[in-house]
Design a protein around this motif. Structure first.
Motif, short mmCIF file in Angstrom:
data_model
loop_
_atom_site.label_atom_id
_atom_site.label_comp_id
_atom_site.label_asym_id
_atom_site.label_seq_id
_atom_site.Cartn_x
_atom_site.Cartn_y
_atom_site.Cartn_z
N UNK A 1 0.77 -1.41 0.02
CA UNK A 1 -0.10 -0.06 -0.11
C UNK A 1 0.82 1.06 -0.08
N UNK A 2 2.32 1.10 0.18
CA UNK A 2 3.09 2.24 0.25
C UNK A 2 3.47 2.51 -1.29
N UNK A 3 2.74 3.59 -1.77
CA UNK A 3 3.21 3.82 -3.30
C UNK A 3 4.51 4.43 -3.31
N UNK A 4 5.23 4.99 -2.45
CA UNK A 4 6.54 5.46 -2.63
C UNK A 4 7.50 4.15 -3.06
N UNK A 5 7.21 3.27 -2.48
CA UNK A 5 8.13 1.90 -2.93
C UNK A 5 7.90 1.19 -3.90
N UNK A 6 6.55 1.50 -4.61
CA UNK A 6 6.27 0.82 -5.90
C UNK A 6 6.42 -0.79 -6.05
N UNK A 7 6.32 -1.40 -4.72
CA UNK A 7 6.58 -2.60 -4.84
C UNK A 7 5.25 -3.43 -5.42
N UNK A 8 3.87 -2.98 -5.06
CA UNK A 8 2.73 -3.47 -5.96
C UNK A 8 2.76 -3.29 -7.29
N UNK A 9 3.40 -2.18 -7.85
CA UNK A 9 3.65 -2.17 -9.38
C UNK A 9 4.68 -3.17 -9.85
N UNK A 10 5.77 -3.37 -9.29
CA UNK A 10 6.83 -4.31 -9.35
C UNK A 10 6.06 -5.80 -9.44
N UNK A 11 5.51 -6.07 -8.56
CA UNK A 11 4.94 -7.39 -8.35
C UNK A 11 3.82 -7.46 -9.54
#
Length: 226
Positions: free
Chosen positions: A45-55
């Motif tokens: 949920x932390x858009x700063x880290x863009x983990x969701x986008x990467x996954x």
């Protein structure tokens, strides 16, 4: 579940085939409880880290992500050993604030708490008789050891500190924070099967320290009985 309906659900819905099976298998592992899921959703949920986008772009990276959430100490071992492949998700994620905070805490632990524990166990009181972060080849397998020290009797001591952000029973859980090679080598020590320990240092300063304190040059052997 709210988490499945939210960011984590988006990752799942964009996964298929072997990638989806891999994620579902991770969810079946013992560590995947409600607290673990909460931590995953917090990172996604932390858009700063863009983990969701990467996954979403690369769902096969979920295993690395989940492993780092579950065992931060293992992430630190891989990072400090230089085991991240150039351009990999692990290398990219290592630049994010959360993991930078993790490495700072791990480094402080090794430099203070771990070092003091090593001195207490080994009986070595002088910091100048200890060299940190040295690569060894044990029975042909390379590992990095946190501490090499020499006591007043001339005996050499090896020490390894294991960092974690989680509460652990270290009498049973210590291997979970170890790299593949460390698991092999530590078991050899535990079973008294070590017959070869060779210095494989690359840092010039460490090689000078090893030579002046221990009389050991690079590629020199440490007798296991010592």
């Amino acid at each position: 579940m709210k988490a499945i309906d939210g960011d984590f659900g988006d990752v799942l819905s964009n996964s298929s085939g072997n990638n989806l099976t891999s994620i579902l298998n991770k969810m079946d592992e013992p560590h995947f409880n409600i607290n673990h899921l909460d931590e995953i959703t917090s990172r996604l949920g932390n858009t700063k880290y863009r983990i969701k986008h990467d996954l979403i772009e690369n769902p096969g990276a979920f295993k690395d992500f989940d492993d780092m959430i579950n065992e931060p100490g293992l992430f630190w071992e891989k990072y400090s050993n230089g085991d991240f492949i150039t351009g990999s998700n692990l290398e990219k994620w290592a630049q994010w604030k959360w993991f930078k905070d993790l490495t700072q805490k791990a480094r402080l632990f090794e430099d203070v708490t771990g070092l003091e524990s090593f001195k207490l166990v080994s009986g070595i009181t002088d910091n100048t008789k200890i060299v940190k972060q040295v690569t060894l080849e044990v029975n042909g397998t390379k590992i990095r050891i946190d501490y090499i020290g020499i006591d007043d009797m001339g005996l050499i001591h090896l020490g390894e500190a294991k960092f974690s952000t989680k509460i652990k029973n270290w009498s049973t859980d210590w291997l979970s924070a170890s790299t593949k090679n460390q698991k092999i080598v530590f078991q050899l020590f535990e079973d008294n099967l070590v017959n070869s320990i060779i210095i494989k240092a690359t840092d010039v300063r460490k090689m000078k320290s090893l030579r002046s304190m221990f009389g050991l040059s690079n590629t020199a052997s440490i007798p296991p009985i010592n």
